[in-house]
Design a protein around this motif. Sequence first.
Motif, PDB file in Angstrom:
ATOM      1  N   ARG A  74       0.850  -1.192   0.000  1.00  0.00           N
ATOM      2  CA  ARG A  74       0.000   0.000   0.000  1.00  0.00           C
ATOM      3  C   ARG A  74       0.885   1.241   0.000  1.00  0.00           C
ATOM      4  O   ARG A  74       2.099   1.165   0.205  1.00  0.00           O
ATOM      5  N   ARG A  75       0.255   2.376  -0.223  1.00  0.00           N
ATOM      6  CA  ARG A  75       0.976   3.643  -0.162  1.00  0.00           C
ATOM      7  C   ARG A  75       1.352   3.959   1.283  1.00  0.00           C
ATOM      8  O   ARG A  75       0.681   3.542   2.224  1.00  0.00           O
ATOM      9  N   SER A  76       2.431   4.751   1.437  1.00  0.00           N
ATOM     10  CA  SER A  76       2.883   5.116   2.779  1.00  0.00           C
ATOM     11  C   SER A  76       3.708   6.393   2.678  1.00  0.00           C
ATOM     12  O   SER A  76       3.853   6.975   1.586  1.00  0.00           O
ATOM     13  N   VAL A  77       4.270   6.822   3.793  1.00  0.00           N
ATOM     14  CA  VAL A  77       5.100   8.025   3.813  1.00  0.00           C
ATOM     15  C   VAL A  77       6.258   7.807   4.775  1.00  0.00           C
ATOM     16  O   VAL A  77       6.232   6.912   5.631  1.00  0.00           O
ATOM     17  N   TYR A  78       7.279   8.654   4.651  1.00  0.00           N
ATOM     18  CA  TYR A  78       8.297   8.824   5.681  1.00  0.00           C
ATOM     19  C   TYR A  78       8.560  10.323   5.768  1.00  0.00           C
ATOM     20  O   TYR A  78       8.083  11.102   4.917  1.00  0.00           O
ATOM     21  N   ALA A  79       9.280  10.763   6.792  1.00  0.00           N
ATOM     22  CA  ALA A  79       9.477  12.195   7.000  1.00  0.00           C
ATOM     23  C   ALA A  79      10.938  12.499   7.300  1.00  0.00           C
ATOM     24  O   ALA A  79      11.660  11.698   7.917  1.00  0.00           O
ATOM     25  N   TRP A  80      11.366  13.657   6.817  1.00  0.00           N
ATOM     26  CA  TRP A  80      12.706  14.169   7.129  1.00  0.00           C
ATOM     27  C   TRP A  80      12.694  15.683   7.008  1.00  0.00           C
ATOM     28  O   TRP A  80      12.088  16.230   6.072  1.00  0.00           O
ATOM     29  N   ASP A  81      13.359  16.321   7.937  1.00  0.00           N
ATOM     30  CA  ASP A  81      13.549  17.772   7.907  1.00  0.00           C
ATOM     31  C   ASP A  81      12.212  18.515   7.791  1.00  0.00           C
ATOM     32  O   ASP A  81      12.094  19.492   7.036  1.00  0.00           O
ATOM     33  N   GLY A  82      11.207  18.032   8.508  1.00  0.00           N
ATOM     34  CA  GLY A  82       9.923  18.709   8.528  1.00  0.00           C
ATOM     35  C   GLY A  82       9.048  18.485   7.319  1.00  0.00           C
ATOM     36  O   GLY A  82       8.002  19.136   7.173  1.00  0.00           O
ATOM     37  N   GLN A  83       9.414  17.552   6.455  1.00  0.00           N
ATOM     38  CA  GLN A  83       8.639  17.296   5.233  1.00  0.00           C
ATOM     39  C   GLN A  83       8.282  15.826   5.141  1.00  0.00           C
ATOM     40  O   GLN A  83       9.100  14.956   5.459  1.00  0.00           O
ATOM     41  N   GLU A  84       7.055  15.543   4.690  1.00  0.00           N
ATOM     42  CA  GLU A  84       6.649  14.165   4.434  1.00  0.00           C
ATOM     43  C   GLU A  84       6.876  13.816   2.968  1.00  0.00           C
ATOM     44  O   GLU A  84       6.616  14.634   2.073  1.00  0.00           O
ATOM     45  N   PHE A  85       7.356  12.593   2.739  1.00  0.00           N
ATOM     46  CA  PHE A  85       7.627  12.110   1.387  1.00  0.00           C
ATOM     47  C   PHE A  85       6.736  10.896   1.120  1.00  0.00           C
ATOM     48  O   PHE A  85       6.902   9.852   1.761  1.00  0.00           O
ATOM     49  N   PRO A  86       5.793  11.005   0.189  1.00  0.00           N
ATOM     50  CA  PRO A  86       4.901   9.879  -0.097  1.00  0.00           C
ATOM     51  C   PRO A  86       5.589   8.825  -0.966  1.00  0.00           C
ATOM     52  O   PRO A  86       6.410   9.153  -1.832  1.00  0.00           O
ATOM     53  N   LEU A  87       5.244   7.577  -0.729  1.00  0.00           N
ATOM     54  CA  LEU A  87       5.746   6.453  -1.524  1.00  0.00           C
ATOM     55  C   LEU A  87       4.561   5.719  -2.136  1.00  0.00           C
ATOM     56  O   LEU A  87       3.584   5.418  -1.442  1.00  0.00           O
TER      57      LEU A  87
END
Length: 480
Positions: A74-87
């Motif tokens: 399924r789709r998911s996200v991770y975060a770095w430096d205050g930003q979310e990155f969708p996968l």
Amino acid sequence: MSNCSSIISGIIGPVLILDDIRDGALHLAALFIAPAGQVPGPLTVDGQAAPMQCIAHYPGASVHVARFTRPATRRSVYAWDGQEFPLAGDLSGDLRLAFVSCNGEETGDLDREGSERNAMWARLGAEHRRAPFALLLHGGDQVYADEATHGHPLSDGWPGRLPTTPTGTEVAGLRKHLREKFLARYAALYAAPEFAWLAARVPSLMQWDDHDICDGWGSLAEGATRSAVGQTLFSIAREAFLVFQHGAQDGALPPRFHDRAGGSLGWSVQAPGLRLLAPDLRSERTRRQVMGSAGWAMMDTEARRAAPGRTLLMSSVPLLGPRLSLLESLMLVIPKMQHYEDDLRDQWQSRAHRASWQRMLRLVCNIAQTEGQDITALSGEIHLATRATMDVAPGHVLHQLVASGIAHRAPPKAWARILGSIALLGEAPLKGHPIRIHRIPGQPGRYAAERNYLTLARSDGAWSAVWVLEHSGPSDPLAI
């Protein structure tokens, strides 16, 4: 290094790399290049920080990797430096993949204007915004390191000029010079905004080719590659390949690599109904062989392994091609053409590699002849777009899709026409399995001389491919 600090003025990354797929999860590595004295802030997954490891030190910089998992269903996200990155993430049903190769040029690549150089990366990013890609496959020549040898007295004239008995101190100086040159090239490429945006959101799988080391590595005269300069260059290029393209180090290779000792850097990844298979065509290459014992052991194992669904075989040089041995014969009588000998020796179709080529094609036939399995070859390297087929079994056709290059400017259209004319002669290295070069849908010739990339889609279990060409635009979908 004189220009290192200007290139690495801030943290570069994240660049996502797929370590493996297992237990329903994507095992990912996020790579960062940081100026000396800085450490990237925490990467978080569901609010929890992933451990950050430093995997390489350079004068003026260090390389860090955070490893973590995300669902492969399924789709998911991770975060770095205050930003979310969708996968996009889901590899279990309908999906989209992108394939690229030849991200640079032999001369002056770092001096090119960025928006021109990376125009196709920008287009690929825009396409991801419209319809996300689950994975980004890189088929070789991710970096053009040909000029890395410039500027050091031991390597300035290499491979044409070989220094005699360099001292240990001189070789140590060359190692330092080359490490800094490779760092500068990878940092410049990964900092490019068109690449960086996409690489932070789509996990990459990378396979190397000659320019990741130097033009023609393994097809050059063996006196040059076996020399102190040649072996030092290969060692540094290999270290950089592992660090920057795989987020890895010797002794700690991700589990998708077959040869745990690292003599051959081929890998495979398996998802539901999909196997990604990338032999290493460089580490063991010589003028008389494409792969050595470790590379062939991997391919023999994979040919026997059950892989229901589709295998995408990444061959960094095209597995199916025209009768290039004719051009090799011309070189014997036209001295001006002998400059291109190593380019033709690089190909599976070279007379020197015919037995190896036949062996690989037999393995491909064995995979295709197994019930419930199909196979498609993906290639780059030639700076043109094309496709080919080979009959592998009754009712089964091997499609080869060539996309090259995403940043390398196209050769003259006359060269595309010459190759198209040679293709008319046909080729059949295996009796009863003819190879045919075909036009990409909508193209007038068999080879398209435009920058390009490839997209692949699986919808309701059926696969199709679309080439996106710089001037012609996207091709019609090709069922494979």
